[in-house]
Design a protein around this motif. Structure first.
Motif, PDB file in Angstrom:
ATOM      1  N   GLY A 263      -7.003   3.366 -18.224  1.00  0.00           N
ATOM      2  CA  GLY A 263      -7.747   4.619 -18.162  1.00  0.00           C
ATOM      3  C   GLY A 263      -8.881   4.481 -17.166  1.00  0.00           C
ATOM      4  O   GLY A 263      -9.538   3.433 -17.106  1.00  0.00           O
ATOM      5  N   LEU A 264      -9.102   5.501 -16.364  1.00  0.00           N
ATOM      6  CA  LEU A 264     -10.196   5.511 -15.376  1.00  0.00           C
ATOM      7  C   LEU A 264     -11.214   6.546 -15.831  1.00  0.00           C
ATOM      8  O   LEU A 264     -10.871   7.717 -16.029  1.00  0.00           O
ATOM      9  N   ASP A 265     -12.445   6.090 -16.010  1.00  0.00           N
ATOM     10  CA  ASP A 265     -13.526   6.982 -16.430  1.00  0.00           C
ATOM     11  C   ASP A 265     -14.484   7.199 -15.270  1.00  0.00           C
ATOM     12  O   ASP A 265     -15.054   6.241 -14.738  1.00  0.00           O
ATOM     13  N   VAL A 266     -14.629   8.446 -14.871  1.00  0.00           N
ATOM     14  CA  VAL A 266     -15.545   8.806 -13.784  1.00  0.00           C
ATOM     15  C   VAL A 266     -16.952   8.892 -14.357  1.00  0.00           C
ATOM     16  O   VAL A 266     -17.248   9.751 -15.197  1.00  0.00           O
ATOM     17  N   ARG A 267     -17.822   8.020 -13.905  1.00  0.00           N
ATOM     18  CA  ARG A 267     -19.224   8.052 -14.343  1.00  0.00           C
ATOM     19  C   ARG A 267     -19.981   9.180 -13.648  1.00  0.00           C
ATOM     20  O   ARG A 267     -20.799   9.857 -14.273  1.00  0.00           O
ATOM     21  N   LEU A 268     -19.746   9.338 -12.384  1.00  0.00           N
ATOM     22  CA  LEU A 268     -20.378  10.416 -11.629  1.00  0.00           C
ATOM     23  C   LEU A 268     -19.621  10.606 -10.329  1.00  0.00           C
ATOM     24  O   LEU A 268     -19.280   9.635  -9.649  1.00  0.00           O
ATOM     25  N   LEU A 269     -19.331  11.858 -10.026  1.00  0.00           N
ATOM     26  CA  LEU A 269     -18.730  12.241  -8.753  1.00  0.00           C
ATOM     27  C   LEU A 269     -19.669  13.237  -8.106  1.00  0.00           C
ATOM     28  O   LEU A 269     -19.947  14.297  -8.677  1.00  0.00           O
ATOM     29  N   VAL A 270     -20.188  12.890  -6.925  1.00  0.00           N
ATOM     30  CA  VAL A 270     -21.055  13.799  -6.187  1.00  0.00           C
ATOM     31  C   VAL A 270     -20.453  14.044  -4.818  1.00  0.00           C
ATOM     32  O   VAL A 270     -19.894  13.132  -4.200  1.00  0.00           O
ATOM     33  N   ALA A 271     -20.532  15.283  -4.359  1.00  0.00           N
ATOM     34  CA  ALA A 271     -19.908  15.625  -3.078  1.00  0.00           C
ATOM     35  C   ALA A 271     -20.619  16.820  -2.468  1.00  0.00           C
ATOM     36  O   ALA A 271     -21.088  17.710  -3.181  1.00  0.00           O
ATOM     37  N   GLU A 272     -20.665  16.824  -1.144  1.00  0.00           N
ATOM     38  CA  GLU A 272     -21.258  17.939  -0.402  1.00  0.00           C
ATOM     39  C   GLU A 272     -20.226  18.940   0.076  1.00  0.00           C
ATOM     40  O   GLU A 272     -20.575  20.068   0.425  1.00  0.00           O
ATOM     41  N   ALA A 276     -14.493  16.407   0.402  1.00  0.00           N
ATOM     42  CA  ALA A 276     -14.959  15.200  -0.284  1.00  0.00           C
ATOM     43  C   ALA A 276     -14.582  15.243  -1.757  1.00  0.00           C
ATOM     44  O   ALA A 276     -14.109  14.243  -2.322  1.00  0.00           O
ATOM     45  N   THR A 277     -14.783  16.394  -2.410  1.00  0.00           N
ATOM     46  CA  THR A 277     -14.429  16.527  -3.826  1.00  0.00           C
ATOM     47  C   THR A 277     -12.948  16.254  -4.038  1.00  0.00           C
ATOM     48  O   THR A 277     -12.556  15.486  -4.932  1.00  0.00           O
ATOM     49  N   ALA A 278     -12.107  16.886  -3.217  1.00  0.00           N
ATOM     50  CA  ALA A 278     -10.665  16.716  -3.374  1.00  0.00           C
ATOM     51  C   ALA A 278     -10.237  15.276  -3.121  1.00  0.00           C
ATOM     52  O   ALA A 278      -9.395  14.732  -3.846  1.00  0.00           O
ATOM     53  N   ALA A 279     -10.804  14.632  -2.117  1.00  0.00           N
ATOM     54  CA  ALA A 279     -10.420  13.252  -1.804  1.00  0.00           C
ATOM     55  C   ALA A 279     -10.789  12.307  -2.937  1.00  0.00           C
ATOM     56  O   ALA A 279     -10.019  11.390  -3.286  1.00  0.00           O
ATOM     57  N   LEU A 280     -11.933  12.513  -3.554  1.00  0.00           N
ATOM     58  CA  LEU A 280     -12.353  11.652  -4.659  1.00  0.00           C
ATOM     59  C   LEU A 280     -11.489  11.889  -5.895  1.00  0.00           C
ATOM     60  O   LEU A 280     -11.108  10.939  -6.592  1.00  0.00           O
ATOM     61  N   ALA A 284      -8.790   9.160  -7.852  1.00  0.00           N
ATOM     62  CA  ALA A 284      -8.781   8.883  -9.284  1.00  0.00           C
ATOM     63  C   ALA A 284      -7.411   9.164  -9.898  1.00  0.00           C
ATOM     64  O   ALA A 284      -6.869   8.339 -10.649  1.00  0.00           O
ATOM     65  N   LEU A 285      -6.828  10.311  -9.577  1.00  0.00           N
ATOM     66  CA  LEU A 285      -5.570  10.712 -10.210  1.00  0.00           C
ATOM     67  C   LEU A 285      -4.363   9.926  -9.699  1.00  0.00           C
ATOM     68  O   LEU A 285      -3.348   9.833 -10.398  1.00  0.00           O
ATOM     69  N   GLN A 286      -4.459   9.377  -8.502  1.00  0.00           N
ATOM     70  CA  GLN A 286      -3.327   8.631  -7.955  1.00  0.00           C
ATOM     71  C   GLN A 286      -3.564   7.115  -7.961  1.00  0.00           C
ATOM     72  O   GLN A 286      -2.818   6.367  -7.334  1.00  0.00           O
ATOM     73  N   HIS A 287      -4.559   6.669  -8.699  1.00  0.00           N
ATOM     74  CA  HIS A 287      -4.862   5.242  -8.752  1.00  0.00           C
ATOM     75  C   HIS A 287      -3.712   4.496  -9.425  1.00  0.00           C
ATOM     76  O   HIS A 287      -3.189   4.922 -10.464  1.00  0.00           O
ATOM     77  N   ASP A 288      -3.312   3.377  -8.856  1.00  0.00           N
ATOM     78  CA  ASP A 288      -2.234   2.572  -9.425  1.00  0.00           C
ATOM     79  C   ASP A 288      -2.524   2.191 -10.870  1.00  0.00           C
ATOM     80  O   ASP A 288      -3.658   1.813 -11.223  1.00  0.00           O
ATOM     81  N   LEU A 289      -1.491   2.291 -11.717  1.00  0.00           N
ATOM     82  CA  LEU A 289      -1.500   1.847 -13.107  1.00  0.00           C
ATOM     83  C   LEU A 289      -2.384   2.690 -14.020  1.00  0.00           C
ATOM     84  O   LEU A 289      -2.526   2.387 -15.201  1.00  0.00           O
ATOM     85  N   VAL A 290      -2.970   3.763 -13.509  1.00  0.00           N
ATOM     86  CA  VAL A 290      -3.855   4.621 -14.305  1.00  0.00           C
ATOM     87  C   VAL A 290      -3.056   5.806 -14.859  1.00  0.00           C
ATOM     88  O   VAL A 290      -2.471   6.579 -14.100  1.00  0.00           O
ATOM     89  N   ASP A 291      -3.029   5.914 -16.191  1.00  0.00           N
ATOM     90  CA  ASP A 291      -2.321   7.008 -16.857  1.00  0.00           C
ATOM     91  C   ASP A 291      -3.250   8.153 -17.250  1.00  0.00           C
ATOM     92  O   ASP A 291      -2.791   9.268 -17.476  1.00  0.00           O
TER      93      ASP A 291
END
Length: 435
Positions: A263-272, A276-280, A284-291
């Motif tokens: 599991g990947l937990d986003v602590r904080l995502l900041v973008a201008e 940038a928002t979409a890339a971040l 996260a969603l395409q990270h290997d082994l993350v369901d």
């Protein structure tokens, strides 16, 4: 903005007298006294059910502590012991709709010892802060809360709801397009710097945001000695096609049930930027082994549900987060831009008396407002509401129709619709940090 320093204000006399009647001493902590300061910090940690802080943790929190007005309640018979209740405050800019700013009295660290409950101490603390803010000319107060049932009685309203996302990455997939830019890992010190810099540049784009501070960013980046997950924290940043940093994300990855799935937990995502928002999010969603990906304190209009193939793979839970309390009604209502013209008389009730009365609010075609007290009471009142509801409405993220449906605004349907059109804020207001 403002040069008001909350630390220069004495303890509120009314709360001082109220607590003295119970043999309790209410005083502002002298931050130059290290022993007194450490006792206060330890009492605050205890009040939030935290572990006993180490000397290293006390030192880490000292800069933020010394920058604030820290007020404690002490047993009169033991004035040098740990306080039995705590509260701290400072004056900070609050972004308003349209990108302007207004001074806000930020309140934090509210604790009452389990040995001293049901004695009116919390009331003395909160009302004392509001009187101090009003006496200093600060027009609005705000806080984030651990319990949502306490603060309405003091006139605060849940003005800045936020989203928590839980994403089943295998079901959700990805449908977003690739923007022009690239991602790269950064060390935790760089991550803290980037989070703070991007947040400061971006915060004027949404009503409800306030500046962070150094230990807020270093804490999120995993540099706090009291953070049990600190060694799991990683960070990335997004650079646009010109090489400028436009976004950053702090996150942790944890194995789920010994399955070698994570599991990947986003602590904080900041973008201008949207790129940038979409890339971040894509990282996260395409990270290997993350369901599963989880992320809290996201704006209600976040693009995430529209960036995936199957939106049913994205669970969005809306919850309260930022609470506001108007003190100087004319100053606050004049501080923001509005989305439609309006001319109404509002009857506002206020249990503490700061903003009670009849007020005529006029909004022109240019979105600017004038506010005037209606002397002697208005013969025609268009809407009646309490200061908590008006504080919610002011931020622009909660519909007047919803408040009307809940009995929080008394008005005819056409007036409610007019309030909705005028007060709605674009983009959706947000507050993406705790304070």
């Amino acid at each position: 903005m403002t040069s008001i320093d909350s630390r220069e204000l004495p303890a509120d006399p009314a709360s001082t007298d109220r607590l003295a009647a119970q043999s309790l001493t209410y005083r502002v902590v002298d931050t130059a006294d290290r022993a007194q300061s450490e006792r206060f910090q330890r009492a605050m940690s205890r009040g939030f059910l935290g572990a006993e802080p180490s000397d290293e943790a006390i030192a880490f929190g000292r800069p933020a502590f010394e920058a604030r007005r820290n007020t404690g309640v002490y047993e009169a018979s033991a004035p040098n012991a740990q306080p039995v209740a705590t509260i701290d405050s400072w004056v900070t800019p609050l972004t308003t709709a349209g990108g302007g700013e207004i001074p806000m009295w930020a309140i934090s660290g509210v604790t009452v010892s389990a040995t001293h409950r049901r004695r009116g101490i919390a009331r003395a603390l909160l009302e004392g802060e509001l009187r101090a803010a009003a006496s200093a000319g600060v027009p609005i107060a705000g806080l984030t809360v651990s319990e949502a049932t306490i603060y309405g009685r003091y006139g605060f309203g849940s003005a800045l709801p936020m989203s928590r996302f839980t994403v089943d990455t295998r079901r959700a997939g990805w449908a977003g397009t690739a923007g022009d830019g690239r991602l790269e890992y950064v060390d935790r010190e760089t991550l803290a710097t980037e989070l703070g810099a991007i947040h400061e540049r971006a915060r004027s784009s949404r009503a409800g945001q306030i500046p962070g501070w150094a230990t807020r960013w270093t804490g999120i980046a995993g540099l706090s000695p009291s953070d049990t997950d600190r060694d799991k924290v990683r960070g990335i940043r997004f650079l646009d096609g010109a090489g400028a940093v436009r976004g950053a994300m702090a996150f942790t990855v944890s194995e789920r049930g010994g399955s070698f799935r994570f599991g990947l937990d986003v602590r904080l995502l900041v973008a201008e930027t949207q790129d940038a928002t979409a890339a971040l999010w894509r990282f996260a969603l395409q990270h290997d082994l993350v369901d599963e990906v989880t992320a809290d304190l996201r704006p209600l209009d976040d693009s995430l549900p529209w960036l995936v193939h199957d939106p049913r793979g994205v669970k969005q839970t809306v919850h309260d987060h930022g609470w506001l309390r108007i003190l100087d009604l004319p100053t606050v209502l004049r501080s923001r831009d509005y989305s439609a013209p309006l001319d109404v008389v509002l009857r506002v009730s206020d249990p503490l008396g700061f903003a009670a009365g009849d007020w005529r609010l006029q909004i022109g075609n240019d979105g600017t407002a004038t506010v005037a007290a209606v002397e002697g009471g208005a013969s025609e009142v268009d809407a009646a509401l309490d200061i908590s509801a008006l504080s919610i409405l002011f931020a622009g993220g909660v519909r007047a129709a919803a408040l009307h449906g809940a009995g929080r605004i008394a008005a005819a349907a056409p007036i409610v619709e007019s309030l909705d059109r005028a007060f709605v804020s674009f983009p959706s207001p947000a507050l993406d940090i705790w304070y």
